[in-house]
Design an enzyme around this catalytic site. Structure first.
Site, PDB file in Angstrom:
ATOM      1  N   ARG A  52       0.860  -1.182   0.000  1.00 42.25           N
ATOM      2  CA  ARG A  52       0.000   0.000   0.000  1.00 42.25           C
ATOM      3  C   ARG A  52       0.896   1.231   0.000  1.00 42.25           C
ATOM      4  O   ARG A  52       2.097   1.145   0.187  1.00 42.25           O
ATOM      5  CB  ARG A  52      -0.935  -0.001   1.211  1.00 42.25           C
ATOM      6  CG  ARG A  52      -0.284  -0.488   2.485  1.00 42.25           C
ATOM      7  CD  ARG A  52      -0.700   0.263   3.696  1.00 42.25           C
ATOM      8  NE  ARG A  52      -0.442   1.682   3.592  1.00 42.25           N
ATOM      9  CZ  ARG A  52       0.752   2.233   3.804  1.00 42.25           C
ATOM     10  NH1 ARG A  52       1.826   1.503   4.082  1.00 42.25           N
ATOM     11  NH2 ARG A  52       0.903   3.534   3.733  1.00 42.25           N
ATOM     12  N   GLY A  53       0.279   2.388  -0.222  1.00 42.31           N
ATOM     13  CA  GLY A  53       1.038   3.618  -0.418  1.00 42.31           C
ATOM     14  C   GLY A  53       1.178   3.857  -1.910  1.00 42.31           C
ATOM     15  O   GLY A  53       1.595   2.968  -2.658  1.00 42.31           O
ATOM     16  N   ALA A  54       0.832   5.055  -2.372  1.00 37.71           N
ATOM     17  CA  ALA A  54       0.738   5.308  -3.811  1.00 37.71           C
ATOM     18  C   ALA A  54       2.017   4.965  -4.576  1.00 37.71           C
ATOM     19  O   ALA A  54       1.963   4.259  -5.586  1.00 37.71           O
ATOM     20  CB  ALA A  54       0.339   6.767  -4.052  1.00 37.71           C
ATOM     21  N   ARG A  95      -6.840  -0.440  -7.328  1.00 35.60           N
ATOM     22  CA  ARG A  95      -7.034   0.702  -6.416  1.00 35.60           C
ATOM     23  C   ARG A  95      -7.275   1.944  -7.278  1.00 35.60           C
ATOM     24  O   ARG A  95      -6.371   2.366  -8.012  1.00 35.60           O
ATOM     25  CB  ARG A  95      -5.811   0.954  -5.519  1.00 35.60           C
ATOM     26  CG  ARG A  95      -5.404  -0.142  -4.558  1.00 35.60           C
ATOM     27  CD  ARG A  95      -6.377  -0.390  -3.416  1.00 35.60           C
ATOM     28  NE  ARG A  95      -6.621   0.738  -2.545  1.00 35.60           N
ATOM     29  CZ  ARG A  95      -5.915   1.048  -1.451  1.00 35.60           C
ATOM     30  NH1 ARG A  95      -4.866   0.333  -1.124  1.00 35.60           N
ATOM     31  NH2 ARG A  95      -6.262   2.062  -0.691  1.00 35.60           N
ATOM     32  N   ASP A 241      -2.024  10.562  -2.283  1.00 32.36           N
ATOM     33  CA  ASP A 241      -2.289   9.531  -3.280  1.00 32.36           C
ATOM     34  C   ASP A 241      -2.596  10.143  -4.640  1.00 32.36           C
ATOM     35  O   ASP A 241      -2.398   9.497  -5.664  1.00 32.36           O
ATOM     36  CB  ASP A 241      -3.435   8.646  -2.827  1.00 32.36           C
ATOM     37  CG  ASP A 241      -2.983   7.654  -1.774  1.00 32.36           C
ATOM     38  OD1 ASP A 241      -2.768   6.489  -2.121  1.00 32.36           O
ATOM     39  OD2 ASP A 241      -2.819   8.058  -0.614  1.00 32.36           O
ATOM     40  N   ASN A 251      -5.661  12.137   0.192  1.00 27.76           N
ATOM     41  CA  ASN A 251      -4.789  11.332   1.057  1.00 27.76           C
ATOM     42  C   ASN A 251      -5.686  10.512   1.982  1.00 27.76           C
ATOM     43  O   ASN A 251      -6.908  10.601   1.939  1.00 27.76           O
ATOM     44  CB  ASN A 251      -3.836  12.233   1.839  1.00 27.76           C
ATOM     45  CG  ASN A 251      -2.730  11.447   2.527  1.00 27.76           C
ATOM     46  OD1 ASN A 251      -2.045  10.644   1.907  1.00 27.76           O
ATOM     47  ND2 ASN A 251      -2.551  11.673   3.819  1.00 27.76           N
ATOM     48  N   LYS A 252      -5.059   9.716   2.818  1.00 27.19           N
ATOM     49  CA  LYS A 252      -5.798   8.823   3.711  1.00 27.19           C
ATOM     50  C   LYS A 252      -6.904   9.568   4.454  1.00 27.19           C
ATOM     51  O   LYS A 252      -6.719  10.701   4.893  1.00 27.19           O
ATOM     52  CB  LYS A 252      -4.828   8.188   4.711  1.00 27.19           C
ATOM     53  CG  LYS A 252      -5.446   7.222   5.695  1.00 27.19           C
ATOM     54  CD  LYS A 252      -6.202   6.093   5.021  1.00 27.19           C
ATOM     55  CE  LYS A 252      -5.318   5.325   4.067  1.00 27.19           C
ATOM     56  NZ  LYS A 252      -6.125   4.327   3.284  1.00 27.19           N
TER      57      LYS A 252
END
Length: 354
Positions: A52-54, A95, A241, A251-252
């Protein structure tokens, strides 16, 4: 000042024709790599948050294209291009919010267009994916140094979700800034939101910081307002992201609330992200697709129900912070203060020259 920059965590590696991903769902309890030989399995790993994480999603997807080419070459498939394109379509669907995913796959498509055979496609896409991985780590170090220069010594910082080595090829974006600033003695301490519902702050950010010898205080998101009012924190530092052309940033989930709290309490707000996260084709935040994840992630914790039967869950994975609440967007190509459309557009020329 101690300017040693610990950088020992690598979530992605390609070896012996296979992709290995550090399974982030198991941290901090266990460090286990999963092996992948199939592009479809990598798409599932991205969807299920093994990785995970762009930036990390984009790099993992690039290596998945290599696996698709390898599979097509092994089968001597006459329709190898169509076979690889089907794998790319699976990866694109994994995603929807992280623009780095589509950026990476577009780069791989450009490489594929010049390949006469699946065998050559495997060789060329592997070289491109390896370049992307190395470039991401180098860019994060430049980004970290640039962001650290903005931090006035003597106060703490607050971060949200995980934006470190685990979310990138290595070193990190927002955590890269924090690592650099800590090494230079610019920050006194680090606070991290626990980040419900996947607890990336508690499980991953706290683990990364302690792994590098940086002390961290963990807090529930609901405590952030009191922390920012206390005057201890000088900057909120987050990743991204997707950044729209005008500077609006996805973002999150929970980032938007932090930006509002920071503005109320006179705390500065920094977004740290590589230029590949800027989506110049999306005019503003209203055009950013927001991924809705399963209700069970909110209704359960560690696979155990925490809500009564019949309760529903609302689970957007991201929110959008308006550019007007962001003091600086930090990239490997420079810092954009008080971001807007014109200031971000100035980055397009150096991007084109790369």
């Amino acid at each position: 000042m101690n300017e040693t920059l610990p950088d020992t965590i690598r979530p992605i590696r390609f070896d012996g024709g296979a992709l290995y991903l550090l399974d982030q769902r198991r941290l901090p309890g266990a460090m286990r790599e999963n092996r992948y030989d199939d592009a479809g399995d990598v798409a599932a790993a991205i969807r299920d948050m093994v990785v995970r994480g762009a930036p990390a999603i984009g790099i993992a997807a690039a290596f998945a294209v290599v696996l698709a080419c390898r599979s097509a070459a092994s089968a001597a498939a006459a329709d190898w291009r169509a076979q690889v394109e089907r794998a790319i379509a699976q990866l694109e669907a994994s995603r929807p919010t992280a623009v780095n995913l589509f950026w990476a796959l577009d780069r791989m498509r450009a490489v594929l267009a010049a390949c006469p055979s699946a065998d050559e496609a495997e060789v060329r896409t592997l070289a491109e994916a390896q370049r992307m991985l190395a470039a991401d780590i180098a860019a994060n170090r430049r980004l970290g140094a640039a962001g650290a220069e903005l931090i006035e010594p003597g106060r703490a910082v607050l971060t949200h979700c995980n934006t470190g080595s685990l979310a990138t090829g290595g070193f990190g974006t927002a955590l890269g800034v924090i690592r650099s600033a800590w090494a230079q003695g610019r920050i006194r301490e680090v606070f991290a939101d626990e980040t419900r519902p996947w607890l990336q702050g508690a499980r991953l950010t706290a683990w990364e910081l302690l792994h590098d010898g940086i002390p961290v205080h963990l807090l529930c998101e609901g405590a952030a307002a009191s922390l920012l009012r206390s005057g201890q924190v000088g900057w909120v530092i987050v990743g991204a992201d997707r950044i729209a052309a005008n500077g609006d940033t996805a973002n999150k989930i929970g980032t938007y609330g932090l930006a509002l709290l920071a503005r109320e309490h006179g705390v500065r707000f920094m977004v740290a992200a590589p230029v590949s996260t800027i989506d110049f084709d999306t005019a503003d935040g209203s055009g950013i697709p927001i991924e809705m994840r399963p209700e069970s992630e909110v209704l359960e914790l560690g696979g155990r129900a925490i809500a009564p039967p019949g309760a529903r869950g609302w689970n957007p994975a991201f929110d959008v912070t308006p550019a007007r609440l962001i003091d600086a967007i930090v990239t490997e190509l420079g810092v954009v203060q008080q971001p807007d459309r014109a200031r971000l557009a100035a980055l397009r020329e150096p991007i084109a020259a790369q």
